[in-house]
Design an enzyme around this catalytic site. Structure first.
Site, PDB file in Angstrom:
ATOM      1  N   PHE A  44      38.420  43.961  39.608  1.00 38.14           N
ATOM      2  CA  PHE A  44      38.696  42.774  40.332  1.00 38.14           C
ATOM      3  C   PHE A  44      39.187  43.430  41.666  1.00 38.14           C
ATOM      4  O   PHE A  44      39.016  44.033  41.817  1.00 38.14           O
ATOM      5  CB  PHE A  44      40.098  42.121  39.321  1.00 38.14           C
ATOM      6  CG  PHE A  44      41.303  43.158  39.057  1.00 38.14           C
ATOM      7  CD1 PHE A  44      42.062  42.908  40.242  1.00 38.14           C
ATOM      8  CD2 PHE A  44      40.969  44.080  38.102  1.00 38.14           C
ATOM      9  CE1 PHE A  44      43.010  43.956  40.313  1.00 38.14           C
ATOM     10  CE2 PHE A  44      42.672  45.548  38.671  1.00 38.14           C
ATOM     11  CZ  PHE A  44      43.226  45.439  39.504  1.00 38.14           C
ATOM     12  N   CYS A  45      39.384  41.293  42.434  1.00 39.28           N
ATOM     13  CA  CYS A  45      39.462  41.782  43.305  1.00 39.28           C
ATOM     14  C   CYS A  45      39.984  40.361  43.814  1.00 39.28           C
ATOM     15  O   CYS A  45      40.140  39.951  43.015  1.00 39.28           O
ATOM     16  CB  CYS A  45      38.483  42.146  44.200  1.00 39.28           C
ATOM     17  SG  CYS A  45      37.613  40.717  44.182  1.00 39.28           S
ATOM     18  N   THR A  46      40.921  39.862  44.717  1.00 43.41           N
ATOM     19  CA  THR A  46      41.624  38.951  45.610  1.00 43.41           C
ATOM     20  C   THR A  46      40.621  37.487  44.766  1.00 43.41           C
ATOM     21  O   THR A  46      41.253  36.143  43.897  1.00 43.41           O
ATOM     22  CB  THR A  46      41.946  38.527  47.090  1.00 43.41           C
ATOM     23  OG1 THR A  46      42.288  39.949  47.492  1.00 43.41           O
ATOM     24  CG2 THR A  46      42.721  37.274  47.109  1.00 43.41           C
ATOM     25  N   GLY A  76      37.726  37.421  44.111  1.00 47.54           N
ATOM     26  CA  GLY A  76      35.508  37.676  43.331  1.00 47.54           C
ATOM     27  C   GLY A  76      34.417  37.950  44.079  1.00 47.54           C
ATOM     28  O   GLY A  76      33.500  38.941  43.484  1.00 47.54           O
ATOM     29  N   ILE A  96      41.882  37.442  41.621  1.00 43.56           N
ATOM     30  CA  ILE A  96      43.400  37.505  41.088  1.00 43.56           C
ATOM     31  C   ILE A  96      44.256  35.322  41.452  1.00 43.56           C
ATOM     32  O   ILE A  96      44.409  35.333  40.502  1.00 43.56           O
ATOM     33  CB  ILE A  96      43.732  38.588  41.921  1.00 43.56           C
ATOM     34  CG1 ILE A  96      43.061  39.742  41.600  1.00 43.56           C
ATOM     35  CG2 ILE A  96      44.822  38.244  41.595  1.00 43.56           C
ATOM     36  CD1 ILE A  96      43.898  41.057  42.617  1.00 43.56           C
TER      37      ILE A  96
END
Length: 352
Positions: free
Chosen positions: A197-199, A201, A226
């Protein structure tokens, strides 16, 4: 955010909503991987539409697509997004919105880049191969599986202020270091299921494509990142802990996508707590406990001058912005003055 095309969805009740009086600044985070061969031709038109609508923020464009976060009035953001959709190579795209009561960006930038998110690995193409998208509503079940290793692909300073329960921190300073982390710490034979996951996508588009190329077959990533998870999953059901770092003046957002509890050291750009701001090492605009021993005297002097200029600009009711935007604004003003001059001369000629 997947590369499939869907419209933006209205935020659930637990998320702060748009209000034309208070939360009247729209912050739109967007990206799209696409074949954008003539991207260089669009830098100035995109910058102009942003300036015309008083939209701030940064958009990165490259042959692989577009990425960025912009902010402005409801009408201004809508106008910019409509223009971006009108570009054949871009077309429709998904985006995420949040709302705030103050402009989170000082500047307006459109940058030409080699990559819209820099991993530094040749021939990684999310349009060809990418991990399996997992919707926010299904994410908790996936990361609760004991056979799944959960990896936060963001930088160390982002991870430290908030992440998912049981997530692995690769301790990277930049996204360029992620491939090295994979080579040293992960093994396709051992790590059968990998969730990432990241901020928003976009980093996962690249990281999952890279992982698949390295032989990892069962690779998942959080669709929309996120920010989409915080938007859709109520805090009572959430497996997220802490704030989410964002790359604007809000520094972080909480589970309601409101400005979080962190500020930022303008010298080193690290997020800092209220307690750290009480430290003797914290001098606004110059240093904080993270960088007090790292900056040279010359750097500190430069930071002091920058802070001084920002304070002067604030007193004048202006934003302290970069020379690149100032140059564009001045050129456009000059062009308008010249156009008016030519029009006046033409009218005089007709009158004669």
């Amino acid at each position: 955010m997947s590369t499939s095309e869907t419209n933006n969805i209205k935020a659930p009740n637990h998320v702060t909503e748009y209000d034309s009086v208070t939360n009247n600044i729209v912050v739109a985070a967007l990206y799209k991987f696409t074949r954008f061969a003539d991207f260089e031709e669009y830098r100035e038109p995109i910058l102009n539409i942003m300036l015309d609508n008083e939209v701030k923020g940064t958009l990165l464009i490259a042959s692989e697509g577009i990425n960025g976060t912009i902010s402005g009035t409801r009408q201004g953001i809508d106008n910019v997004l409509e223009y971006l959709r009108s570009i054949d190579a871009i077309g429709s795209f998904t985006f995420k919105e949040s709302y705030t009561d103050a402009q989170p960006f000082y500047r307006t930038k459109v940058k030409l880049k080699k990559e819209i998110v820099t991993m530094g690995v040749e021939n990684i193409d999310p349009l060809q191969s990418v991990g399996r998208y997992v919707k926010p509503s299904d994410w908790n079940a996936l990361i609760s599986d004991p056979d799944v290793i959960l990896i936060d692909t963001r930088n160390d300073y982002e991870v430290k202020i908030g992440t998912f329960q049981n997530a692995v921190n690769p301790n990277t300073e930049t996204f360029r270091e992620f491939p090295e982390y994979v080579a040293k710490e992960l093994d396709p034979a051992k790590h059968k299921k990998v969730a990432m996951f990241c901020t928003g996508g976009i980093r996962c588009e690249k990281s999952t494509a890279f992982m698949r190329e390295q032989g990892f077959e069962e690779v998942y990533h959080l669709e929309g990142g996120i920010l989409k998870y915080l938007e859709e999953v109520p805090a009572s059901d959430s497996m997220w802990e802490g704030d989410c770092f964002v790359f604007d003046n809000r520094v972080s957002v909480n589970h309601n996508l409101e400005k979080g509890s962190y500020e930022q050291c303008f010298a080193c750009r690290m997020p800092i707590t209220q307690a750290e701001m009480q430290s003797p090492a914290y001098i606004k605009g110059e240093s904080c406990p993270h960088c007090i021993d790292k900056a040279t005297d010359e750097q500190k002097a430069r930071f002091r001058e920058r802070e001084h200029q920002m304070q002067l600009a604030q007193k004048r009711g202006e934003a302290h912005i970069g020379s690149d935007v100032i140059d564009v604004i001045e050129k456009r003003k000059a062009a308008k003055i010249e156009a008016r001059r030519q029009a006046d001369e033409a009218n005089k000629a007709k009158a004669d």
